[in-house]
Design a protein around this motif. Structure first.
Motif, PDB file in Angstrom:
ATOM      1  N   GLN A 243      -0.049  -9.806 -10.388  1.00 50.99           N
ATOM      2  CA  GLN A 243      -0.045 -11.069 -11.122  1.00 50.99           C
ATOM      3  C   GLN A 243      -0.238 -12.258 -10.166  1.00 50.99           C
ATOM      4  O   GLN A 243      -0.972 -13.200 -10.465  1.00 50.99           O
ATOM      5  CB  GLN A 243       1.271 -11.226 -11.903  1.00 50.99           C
ATOM      6  N   GLN A 244       0.440 -12.170  -9.010  1.00 53.77           N
ATOM      7  CA  GLN A 244       0.280 -13.257  -8.035  1.00 53.77           C
ATOM      8  C   GLN A 244      -1.157 -13.329  -7.523  1.00 53.77           C
ATOM      9  O   GLN A 244      -1.723 -14.416  -7.350  1.00 53.77           O
ATOM     10  CB  GLN A 244       1.241 -13.051  -6.855  1.00 53.77           C
ATOM     11  N   ILE A 245      -1.751 -12.156  -7.283  1.00 48.15           N
ATOM     12  CA  ILE A 245      -3.145 -12.141  -6.823  1.00 48.15           C
ATOM     13  C   ILE A 245      -4.060 -12.755  -7.873  1.00 48.15           C
ATOM     14  O   ILE A 245      -4.963 -13.546  -7.569  1.00 48.15           O
ATOM     15  CB  ILE A 245      -3.588 -10.702  -6.498  1.00 48.15           C
ATOM     16  N   GLN A 246      -3.796 -12.430  -9.144  1.00 49.72           N
ATOM     17  CA  GLN A 246      -4.621 -12.967 -10.219  1.00 49.72           C
ATOM     18  C   GLN A 246      -4.467 -14.485 -10.325  1.00 49.72           C
ATOM     19  O   GLN A 246      -5.443 -15.215 -10.551  1.00 49.72           O
ATOM     20  CB  GLN A 246      -4.242 -12.301 -11.555  1.00 49.72           C
ATOM     21  N   LYS A 247      -3.240 -14.970 -10.129  1.00 49.86           N
ATOM     22  CA  LYS A 247      -3.012 -16.420 -10.175  1.00 49.86           C
ATOM     23  C   LYS A 247      -3.768 -17.128  -9.056  1.00 49.86           C
ATOM     24  O   LYS A 247      -4.377 -18.172  -9.257  1.00 49.86           O
ATOM     25  CB  LYS A 247      -1.509 -16.713 -10.075  1.00 49.86           C
ATOM     26  N   VAL A 248      -3.693 -16.528  -7.866  1.00 43.70           N
ATOM     27  CA  VAL A 248      -4.386 -17.140  -6.722  1.00 43.70           C
ATOM     28  C   VAL A 248      -5.889 -17.185  -6.970  1.00 43.70           C
ATOM     29  O   VAL A 248      -6.564 -18.181  -6.707  1.00 43.70           O
ATOM     30  CB  VAL A 248      -4.057 -16.374  -5.424  1.00 43.70           C
TER      31      VAL A 248
ATOM     32  N   GLU B 186       0.825  -1.211   0.000  1.00 44.70           N
ATOM     33  CA  GLU B 186       0.000   0.000   0.000  1.00 44.70           C
ATOM     34  C   GLU B 186       0.861   1.264   0.000  1.00 44.70           C
ATOM     35  O   GLU B 186       0.559   2.252  -0.697  1.00 44.70           O
ATOM     36  CB  GLU B 186      -0.922  -0.027   1.221  1.00 44.70           C
ATOM     37  N   GLU B 187       1.948   1.262   0.806  1.00 47.81           N
ATOM     38  CA  GLU B 187       2.858   2.426   0.807  1.00 47.81           C
ATOM     39  C   GLU B 187       3.516   2.601  -0.554  1.00 47.81           C
ATOM     40  O   GLU B 187       3.680   3.726  -1.075  1.00 47.81           O
ATOM     41  CB  GLU B 187       3.919   2.253   1.879  1.00 47.81           C
ATOM     42  N   ALA B 188       3.924   1.497  -1.164  1.00 49.44           N
ATOM     43  CA  ALA B 188       4.547   1.580  -2.487  1.00 49.44           C
ATOM     44  C   ALA B 188       3.554   2.117  -3.511  1.00 49.44           C
ATOM     45  O   ALA B 188       3.913   2.909  -4.400  1.00 49.44           O
ATOM     46  CB  ALA B 188       5.048   0.201  -2.897  1.00 49.44           C
ATOM     47  N   GLU B 189       2.290   1.715  -3.406  1.00 49.72           N
ATOM     48  CA  GLU B 189       1.267   2.195  -4.330  1.00 49.72           C
ATOM     49  C   GLU B 189       1.087   3.704  -4.176  1.00 49.72           C
ATOM     50  O   GLU B 189       0.936   4.448  -5.159  1.00 49.72           O
ATOM     51  CB  GLU B 189      -0.049   1.441  -4.067  1.00 49.72           C
ATOM     52  N   ALA B 190       1.083   4.184  -2.888  1.00 45.63           N
ATOM     53  CA  ALA B 190       0.910   5.622  -2.633  1.00 45.63           C
ATOM     54  C   ALA B 190       2.072   6.425  -3.216  1.00 45.63           C
ATOM     55  O   ALA B 190       1.885   7.481  -3.845  1.00 45.63           O
ATOM     56  CB  ALA B 190       0.784   5.876  -1.131  1.00 45.63           C
TER      57      ALA B 190
ATOM     58  N   ILE C 260       9.523  -0.241  -7.681  1.00 50.49           N
ATOM     59  CA  ILE C 260       8.266  -0.397  -6.946  1.00 50.49           C
ATOM     60  C   ILE C 260       7.141  -0.752  -7.907  1.00 50.49           C
ATOM     61  O   ILE C 260       6.276  -1.583  -7.609  1.00 50.49           O
ATOM     62  CB  ILE C 260       7.946   0.900  -6.186  1.00 50.49           C
ATOM     63  N   LYS C 261       7.158  -0.149  -9.061  1.00 45.25           N
ATOM     64  CA  LYS C 261       6.127  -0.436 -10.061  1.00 45.25           C
ATOM     65  C   LYS C 261       6.165  -1.895 -10.486  1.00 45.25           C
ATOM     66  O   LYS C 261       5.121  -2.559 -10.622  1.00 45.25           O
ATOM     67  CB  LYS C 261       6.336   0.488 -11.260  1.00 45.25           C
ATOM     68  N   ASN C 262       7.395  -2.392 -10.647  1.00 49.35           N
ATOM     69  CA  ASN C 262       7.526  -3.796 -11.032  1.00 49.35           C
ATOM     70  C   ASN C 262       7.034  -4.718  -9.938  1.00 49.35           C
ATOM     71  O   ASN C 262       6.379  -5.744 -10.184  1.00 49.35           O
ATOM     72  CB  ASN C 262       8.982  -4.114 -11.369  1.00 49.35           C
ATOM     73  N   GLU C 263       7.338  -4.345  -8.688  1.00 51.56           N
ATOM     74  CA  GLU C 263       6.896  -5.192  -7.565  1.00 51.56           C
ATOM     75  C   GLU C 263       5.374  -5.202  -7.471  1.00 51.56           C
ATOM     76  O   GLU C 263       4.746  -6.233  -7.204  1.00 51.56           O
ATOM     77  CB  GLU C 263       7.496  -4.679  -6.255  1.00 51.56           C
ATOM     78  N   ILE C 264       4.773  -3.991  -7.708  1.00 50.37           N
ATOM     79  CA  ILE C 264       3.305  -3.935  -7.659  1.00 50.37           C
ATOM     80  C   ILE C 264       2.710  -4.786  -8.780  1.00 50.37           C
ATOM     81  O   ILE C 264       1.719  -5.524  -8.585  1.00 50.37           O
ATOM     82  CB  ILE C 264       2.825  -2.483  -7.758  1.00 50.37           C
TER      83      ILE C 264
END
Length: 277
Positions: free
Chosen positions: A61-66, A18-22, A52-56
């Motif tokens: 992608q991981q959320i979509q896989k799950v 969330e901090e990285a997104e902000a 940070i953009k790459n990590e987000i």
């Protein structure tokens, strides 16, 4: 039911992302603080927020896989529940069929009870039982009048003296006929059937001669029957002979005395069987 996403590692680093997104949004808006991870480097001219953009993006992608993996599980569960509902429908059909059979059996039993009750009532009526109130017990048969009564009815006991003499004569004739009939009737003779065991002294005794001597015993009311030799042991045999006696004329003591008197052949005599005739 627990949310399957709560076991994925991406949710354990929720605050970090969330901090990285902000910060990423601030970099895009140009309001990021100097020296922040998302600000541009003057020398290199590269943006620090690309990492940070790459990590987000990777997190998304991981959320979509799950989500995709758990979606397949949901489909399997739904499909399984559909099979269970199919089984349940078959069970319900079977239960309905059994209930129908039970109702049919109850009806058959009730019909049988009604039929049996009707048959019992009919049998009771035919046999003149208590269940048939209209049936009446047959009247007992009247005793047949005796011949003496018929003859006495023909005689006037209150007649003249001649009638009295006739009555006496008839009575005397009947008494005489009764006595004659009673005298001709044979008296019942009590008889008994005996089986005697006659034992010799030893195995050298002439058993044939001993039987002849026994049969020579004669008396009124004594009748000899069949005889046979029965082994006793050590080569010795006893004579077993049958006889019929009249109880009033012959006694067992008489037989024992007469047979044991044959001392040359007979040692003893026993009664093996005694039956009244």
């Amino acid at each position: 039911m627990a949310n399957p996403l709560m076991f994925d590692s991406v949710w354990r680093d929720k605050q970090k992302f969330e901090e990285a997104e902000a910060q990423y949004q601030q970099v895009l808006a140009g309001t990021a603080a100097k020296g922040a991870p998302g600000a541009k480097d003057k020398k290199s001219g590269k943006s620090g927020g690309s990492t940070i953009k790459n990590e987000i993006a990777e997190a998304r992608q991981q959320i979509q896989k799950v989500l995709n993996s758990h979606k397949g599980n949901y489909i399997q569960i739904i499909g399984g529940s559909g099979g269970a509902s199919s089984d349940n429908s078959q069970v319900m059909k079977r239960v309905a069929s059994l209930e129908k059979e039970n109702r049919d059996l109850k009806k058959v039993v009730e019909d049988m009870k009604t039929l049996v009750q009707k048959l019992e009532n009919r049998v009771s009526k035919l046999e003149g039982g208590t269940s048939a109130p209209s049936a009446q017990a047959p009247a007992p048969p009247k005793p047949a009048p005796a011949e003496d009564d018929d003859d006495d009815d023909d005689i006037d006991l209150f007649g003249s003296d001649e009638d009295d003499e006739e009555v006496d004569r008839i009575r005397k004739e009947r008494l005489a006929a009764y006595e004659a009939k009673k005298a001709k009737k044979p008296a019942l003779i009590a008889k008994s059937s005996l089986i005697l065991d006659v034992k010799p002294w030893d195995d050298e005794t002439d058993m044939k001669k001993m039987e002849e001597e026994v049969r020579k015993i004669t008396a009124d009311g004594l009748l000899w029957g069949a005889a046979k030799l029965v082994p006793v042991g050590y080569g010795i045999k006893k004579l077993q002979i049958n006889c019929v006696i009249e109880d009033d004329k012959i006694s067992t003591d008489f037989l024992e005395d007469e047979i044991t008197a044959l001392e040359d052949y007979v040692q003893s005599m026993d009664i093996a069987a005694f039956n009244k005739i």
